[in-house]
Design a protein around this motif. Sequence first.
Motif, short mmCIF file in Angstrom:
data_model
loop_
_atom_site.label_atom_id
_atom_site.label_comp_id
_atom_site.label_asym_id
_atom_site.label_seq_id
_atom_site.Cartn_x
_atom_site.Cartn_y
_atom_site.Cartn_z
N GLY A 191 2.46 -12.58 -28.37
CA GLY A 191 1.08 -12.08 -28.02
C GLY A 191 0.38 -11.12 -29.05
N ILE A 192 1.11 -10.21 -29.59
CA ILE A 192 0.41 -9.20 -30.17
C ILE A 192 0.25 -9.44 -31.86
CG2 ILE A 192 0.35 -6.62 -30.76
CD1 ILE A 192 1.64 -6.22 -28.03
N ASP A 193 1.06 -10.35 -32.24
CA ASP A 193 1.12 -10.89 -33.47
C ASP A 193 1.88 -9.89 -34.40
OD1 ASP A 193 0.76 -12.76 -35.71
OD2 ASP A 193 -1.12 -11.72 -36.22
N GLY A 231 13.81 -2.94 -8.62
CA GLY A 231 12.99 -2.02 -9.49
C GLY A 231 11.48 -1.91 -9.72
N LEU A 232 11.11 -1.40 -10.77
CA LEU A 232 9.55 -1.30 -10.92
C LEU A 232 9.00 -2.73 -10.94
CD1 LEU A 232 9.52 1.12 -14.00
CD2 LEU A 232 9.03 1.72 -11.52
N LYS A 233 8.17 -2.81 -10.38
CA LYS A 233 7.22 -4.19 -10.37
C LYS A 233 6.31 -4.58 -11.38
CE LYS A 233 8.87 -4.87 -6.16
NZ LYS A 233 9.85 -5.87 -6.18
N LYS A 234 6.09 -3.72 -12.29
CA LYS A 234 5.30 -3.79 -13.44
C LYS A 234 5.86 -3.16 -14.67
CE LYS A 234 2.01 -0.29 -12.73
NZ LYS A 234 0.43 0.10 -12.21
N LEU A 235 5.78 -3.68 -15.83
CA LEU A 235 6.11 -2.98 -17.10
C LEU A 235 4.92 -3.11 -18.16
CD1 LEU A 235 8.38 -1.45 -18.62
CD2 LEU A 235 9.18 -3.64 -19.50
N LEU A 236 4.28 -2.08 -18.52
CA LEU A 236 2.94 -2.08 -19.17
C LEU A 236 3.35 -1.77 -20.85
CD1 LEU A 236 0.50 -0.71 -16.75
CD2 LEU A 236 1.14 -3.00 -17.17
N PHE A 237 2.83 -2.48 -21.73
CA PHE A 237 2.65 -1.85 -23.16
C PHE A 237 1.20 -1.97 -23.56
CE2 PHE A 237 6.75 -3.86 -22.54
CZ PHE A 237 7.49 -3.00 -23.42
N PHE A 238 0.68 -0.92 -24.35
CA PHE A 238 -0.52 -0.53 -24.80
C PHE A 238 -0.30 -0.98 -26.39
CE2 PHE A 238 -2.85 2.23 -21.46
CZ PHE A 238 -2.76 1.07 -20.58
N THR A 269 -7.94 1.38 -24.45
CA THR A 269 -9.05 0.88 -25.41
C THR A 269 -8.63 -0.36 -26.19
OG1 THR A 269 -8.19 2.55 -27.11
CG2 THR A 269 -9.71 3.33 -25.54
N GLY A 270 -7.58 -0.88 -26.15
CA GLY A 270 -7.16 -1.96 -26.96
C GLY A 270 -6.51 -3.12 -26.15
N THR A 271 -5.53 -3.42 -26.30
CA THR A 271 -4.81 -4.62 -25.82
C THR A 271 -3.53 -4.09 -24.74
OG1 THR A 271 -5.31 -5.92 -27.44
CG2 THR A 271 -3.55 -6.78 -25.99
N CYS A 272 -3.78 -4.63 -23.56
CA CYS A 272 -2.46 -4.28 -22.65
C CYS A 272 -1.53 -5.63 -22.49
CB CYS A 272 -3.01 -3.87 -21.17
SG CYS A 272 -1.63 -3.78 -19.89
N ALA A 273 -0.30 -5.52 -22.55
CA ALA A 273 0.67 -6.74 -22.39
C ALA A 273 1.52 -6.16 -21.12
CB ALA A 273 1.47 -6.84 -23.76
N PHE A 274 1.45 -6.99 -20.23
CA PHE A 274 2.32 -6.71 -18.90
C PHE A 274 3.33 -7.81 -18.61
CE2 PHE A 274 -1.67 -8.87 -17.76
CZ PHE A 274 -1.05 -9.72 -17.02
N PHE A 275 4.31 -7.21 -17.96
CA PHE A 275 5.59 -8.00 -17.44
C PHE A 275 5.53 -7.60 -15.73
CE2 PHE A 275 6.62 -7.57 -21.89
CZ PHE A 275 7.01 -8.69 -22.22
N PHE A 304 4.97 -12.80 -17.71
CA PHE A 304 3.86 -12.24 -19.05
C PHE A 304 2.61 -12.40 -18.92
CE2 PHE A 304 2.75 -12.19 -23.59
CZ PHE A 304 2.88 -11.02 -23.33
N GLY A 305 1.83 -11.38 -19.23
CA GLY A 305 0.32 -11.87 -19.52
C GLY A 305 -0.57 -10.78 -20.28
N MET A 306 -1.43 -10.91 -20.83
CA MET A 306 -2.20 -9.81 -21.80
C MET A 306 -3.55 -9.62 -21.07
SD MET A 306 -0.78 -10.99 -25.69
CE MET A 306 -1.59 -9.55 -25.97
N PHE A 307 -4.16 -8.53 -21.43
CA PHE A 307 -5.44 -8.09 -20.84
C PHE A 307 -6.08 -7.51 -22.27
CE2 PHE A 307 -8.21 -5.08 -19.23
CZ PHE A 307 -8.91 -5.80 -18.18
#
Length: 272
Positions: free
Chosen positions: A80-82, A109-116, A154-160, A179-182
């Motif tokens: 997703g992020i290349d 456990g946690l319902k979401k996992l976020l990466f910026f 301010t950039g890209t959010c990748a989430f699980f 998995f998704g991206m925003f």
Amino acid sequence: TESKYRHGGNLKTRSSELGSAVTGSSLTTVLPASSTVKKSKILSSESREEVAKQAKETKEERRAQIDGRHRYLISRLADGIDLSEQQVEETIISDDKFQLIEQFFAPSGLKKLLFFYQDVLQQKSNASLRPDGSTNNLSQKNLFITMGSTEDFTGTCAFFLRTSDEVVTASNVSQEVNFGMFDSANGNILQGLEFFLSRIMIPALKSQQNWGAVKEGLKNRQIQEFLYAVDKFVGTLSSSRQNIEDKIQLTKVDIDVYVRNLQNPSDYITAG
């Protein structure tokens, strides 16, 4: 001259004796300032080496924990992020919030996992202070784990996202985790949200056949009302974004020029 020199020498001896009497040791045993500074530098260097050693050990321990679940996350992020999978792996095991991944995999456990993935200011290690007291900072794109509440997006959010409370294993991770991206290009989060909902989520919802306990699926009235509400929300979001971007700017007008020429009620009516 000779007597003066001897007299001065006697004074120096007496000063040393006085210092010994007060401190209990000779003044000559006090370490010079240069030795203290050198010792502190050695300790500082040793401390840095110890921190680096512990960081390396932590990374290797985390690397040993990586299994099929982590590999699934890493491959999705890399696609997703290349970035290469090796780059993503190094980033993850070096992240202070690595434990959030384990909490995400845990039962209930946690319902979401976020990466910026966005620009982050990084200070040069050898940067010198400017006259105003600031330092030269470089902006560099970084991938990092986040809770989404402390850092500006301010950039890209990748989430699980998790679909159940079941423990996530290597065998069920592809079924249990979505998995998704925003994207928030140039900080325009409204445009990113509009694109995500209109181009990704709504088409996916309208093509979904399995709605769990709702056997009728898309024919169900509640499902139809839900999809209509989402469509309406996206329309409102689009209008709001356009209004913000194409906002009307009012200029200040000097009304004294107009008021000065108003003499009687008919002039006011005409002006109105």
